[in-house]
Design an enzyme around this catalytic site. Structure first.
Site, PDB file in Angstrom:
ATOM      1  N   LYS A   1       0.908  -1.115  -0.037  1.00 15.06           N
ATOM      2  CA  LYS A   1      -0.037  -0.120  -0.109  1.00 15.06           C
ATOM      3  C   LYS A   1       0.682   1.239  -0.089  1.00 15.06           C
ATOM      4  CE  LYS A   1      -4.155  -2.040   0.285  1.00 15.06           C
ATOM      5  NZ  LYS A   1      -3.511  -3.210  -0.503  1.00 15.06           N
ATOM      6  N   ASP A   2       0.330   2.426  -0.470  1.00 13.30           N
ATOM      7  CA  ASP A   2       0.895   3.596  -0.484  1.00 13.30           C
ATOM      8  C   ASP A   2       1.585   3.953   0.716  1.00 13.30           C
ATOM      9  OD1 ASP A   2       0.134   3.641  -2.937  1.00 13.30           O
ATOM     10  OD2 ASP A   2      -1.217   5.297  -2.805  1.00 13.30           O
ATOM     11  N   LYS A   3       2.528   4.799   0.669  1.00 12.63           N
ATOM     12  CA  LYS A   3       3.226   5.332   2.148  1.00 12.63           C
ATOM     13  C   LYS A   3       2.418   6.631   2.262  1.00 12.63           C
ATOM     14  CE  LYS A   3       7.502   7.209   4.012  1.00 12.63           C
ATOM     15  NZ  LYS A   3       8.924   7.714   4.029  1.00 12.63           N
TER      16      LYS A   3
END
Length: 685
Positions: A323-325
């Site tokens: 998942k995105d940071k």
């Protein structure tokens, strides 16, 4: 990100900023796998612990063989359509069946395809069925000697996963390891028990045996033949006496008549726990499921922090996707060797590090990358403006036009910036290319290339590149930098030369090694997709590749992909939404038009031949697959909000107000929200 790449739609778009804060970009996995409760997004945020409901899958019952048949007669043959063992019935008389925490997921076949790839998985299916066919033949000496190789598997965790997956799907097979090569062959004990009881009972018995669920029992069908029961007792005691014990009990059969049945249970000593100074030691095969909410953290960084706090390895965590940071993300995870109680204990500490833990409950097994069903996105785009060349247009009209266009036509299915390490000096695809070219030292140096910031991590990387002092660099790095520390420990032991760097890459999990190679393959795919659209547009032309399956998400077999003929082009037989492009690898076919020629020329620039997508020293095998060029967005909705709450957003005011756009939509697995936004807004991030 994708500065000169093609767009699909022709609307004008608009400008704005995303990810001003993590709360402006919220990602939630759409459907939770079968091991989990099917929570809604609201429930994920509200609930903290609940056990999953029981899962069951009903299989057609096999006709019973009469108990009056003498032992050794009536051994069942394997019907061709049952060879795969895909219909895995749970033991009909198991006392653990009522416990949802223990039984959840046992009715599901293990996803061998995710471990082996579809081609090898299908060959294994064929081997399994052919073997069962030979068992049905009398005096077939070949039946006990047939073997099937799954190839070398140096990673112990992968071997363990394969051992378990093969046994769960094919209880009549056993796996052995010879010099790191995994061999599959028939289980002689299964075949012998099939001579005594029905195949369904044999199947269920071996699933019960493999599951090893504490306090569970298994009962064979009622059997009024005392001599036959005696033979079954002797067989189990002879083969599994150290692990199991048997006893006959009076039961009521299908005719409501009293009868006798053999019940099997695990011996108590096999479940005894070792004493430690602090009390009972927890068993090592416990699995705990939970939902992780993280903010401004990479998935692997979050796992590193959790592992350090729980004193376990990062490889003990499993998840379905990265998942995105720069976002708030919610995703299911499973951790091994940690009880729900222990996980709850660290909740407060993790909140201080940007994580929250929800829905803690027992699980049956780990997750695998790619199991997710998709993601839901709630995004805020701020500082809305016209494009510089479009200043006279009405901004609200531009937004409405963009939404309708992408909702109707979709977007180009590019890989997003997080696939390559957005904003980093060295991106992951560069490391992947070095690994494919077997330039191991270069790959290590690229991996440790620092960013232009003054912090402990980048200072440690600079020190390593200047000194090649792996031991000193280890001391400088924070504990959560797991990948860096894995590499450095091996480099300290073996040296920073070709051999030492090769062993260093082998020291990190296979899934991380291949991640870099896949990043390179993704970069080539992005370039190919843009070239295809610039060359042919939205028309399906001769030589294109199309997917013959509806809703194909992960296309790996060549027989599911068709090359468009001239007559099919003339008849407009296929839609652009069926066109796929290959992710480069050694087992894919390429378009037979200009796009195919482009692939050959592009790979030659990187000194890669089409047959070279195997990196034997790192045990990396890249067969390749196919990805749809275009994707659609589901459940798209939006609204505009002014920073001045008391002012209504009217058509004639919007251009003069500071307005934010709130967008909500769902995407299929492996689709990127930033790519969808790029198509909507016609700008790069």
């Amino acid at each position: 990100m994708l500065p000169s790449f093609s767009y699909l739609t022709e609307h004008a778009g608009f400008r704005g900023t995303i990810k001003n804060s993590p709360s402006d970009f919220v990602v939630t996995e759409l459907e939770v796998p079968e091991l989990f409760l099917r929570d809604t997004r609201a429930e994920l945020l509200q609930r903290t612990s609940e056990a999953p409901p029981a899962q069951s899958s009903q299989c057609p019952r096999e006709p019973k063989r009469r108990r009056t048949e003498p032992p050794g007669q009536g051994a069942p043959a394997c019907p061709r359509d049952a060879a795969g063992g895909g219909c895995a019935a749970t033991p009909g008389k198991s006392e653990s069946e009522g416990d949802p925490e223990l039984r959840a997921g046992l009715g599901e076949a293990c996803p061998l395809e995710s471990l082996l790839g579809k081609p090898v998985s299908e060959l294994l299916n064929k081997f399994a069925c052919d073997l069962k066919d030979t068992w049905g033949l009398e005096n077939n000496a070949d039946a006990g000697t047939r073997e099937f190789s799954l190839g070398p598997r140096l990673d112990k965790k992968i071997r363990a996963d394969l051992h378990s997956a093969v046994r769960q799907k094919f209880p009549f097979l056993v796996t052995v390891t010879r010099d790191n090569e995994m061999i599959v062959k028939g289980n002689p004990d299964y075949r012998e028990l099939c001579q005594l009881v029905t195949e369904k009972e044999t199947n269920d018995f071996f699933k019960f045996l493999d599951a090893k669920l504490e306090n569970s029992t298994f009962s064979f069908e009622p059997d009024g033949n005392k001599e036959h029961r005696k033979v079954v007792h002797h067989f189990i005691n002879r083969k599994f006496g150290k692990l199991l014990e048997t006893k006959s009990f009076t039961v009521t059969d299908v005719n409501d008549q009293p009868n006798m049945s053999i019940t099997v249970r695990f011996r108590e000593k096999s479940w005894s726990r070792k004493r430690s100074a602090g009390g009972f030691q927890e068993k090592q095969d416990v699995y705990t499921a939970f939902t992780l909410q993280k903010e401004n953290l990479e998935t692997l960084e979050a796992i590193g922090l959790l592992a350090a706090e729980l004193d376990i390895l990062p490889s003990d965590f499993s998840y379905t996707g990265i998942k995105d940071k720069k976002a708030i993300t919610l995703q299911p995870m499973i951790v091994k060797k940690v009880t729900p109680e222990r996980l709850k204990e660290i909740g407060n500490k993790m909140e201080k590090k940007g994580m929250k833990i929800f829905n803690i409950r027992p699980a049956y097994q780990h997750l695998r990358l790619g199991q997710l069903k998709g993601n839901h996105f709630d995004i805020v785009v701020r500082d809305l403006q016209h494009h510089s060349h479009d200043s006279s247009a009405d901004l609200k009209e531009r937004i409405s036009e963009a939404m309708k266009s992408v909702e109707t036509k979709g977007f180009v299915n590019y890989y997003g910036p997080q696939r390559f390490g957005q904003g980093q000096i060295v991106q992951t695809d560069q490391i992947g290319l070095a690994l494919l070219n077997e330039k191991m030292v270069k790959a290590v140096k690229l991996f440790f290339t620092p960013e232009d910031t003054d912090d402990p991590v980048n200072n440690a990387k600079r020190y390593f590149l200047q000194t090649e002092d792996a031991k000193g660099t280890l001391v400088m790095l924070p504990e959560f930098k797991v990948r860096e520390k894995m590499l450095l420990r091996a480099l300290n032991r073996y040296g920073v030369n070709h051999e030492g760097c090769t062993k260093a890459w082998l020291n990190i999990p296979h899934s991380l090694r291949i991640f870099y190679v896949h990043a390179y393959c993704s970069k080539i795919w992005n370039e190919a997709a843009s070239y295809r659209l610039k060359t042919y547009g939205s028309k399906v032309v001769e030589g294109d590749l199309v997917c013959l399956e509806e809703n194909g998400e992960s296309i790996s077999l060549n027989d599911k992909v068709h090359v468009v003929t001239a007559s099919e082009e003339s008849a407009n037989k296929y839609s652009i939404y069926q066109v796929v492009l290959p992710m480069v690898g050694h087992s894919v076919k390429y378009p037979s038009n200009k796009v195919g020629q482009w692939y050959h020329e592009r790979l030659s620039k990187d000194e890669l031949e089409l047959c070279k997508f195997r990196v034997s020293p790192l045990h990396l095998n890249i067969p390749g697959c196919y990805r749809l060029i275009l994707k659609t967005v589901q459940n798209l909705s939006y609204f505009l909000e002014s920073s001045e709450k008391e002012i209504k957003i009217e058509d004639n005011h919007l251009n003069d107000l500071k307005v934010s756009l709130h967008i909500s939509f769902d995407l299929d697995p492996s689709c990127y929200a930033t790519v969808c936004l790029r198509e909507i807004m016609k700008c790069n991030f």
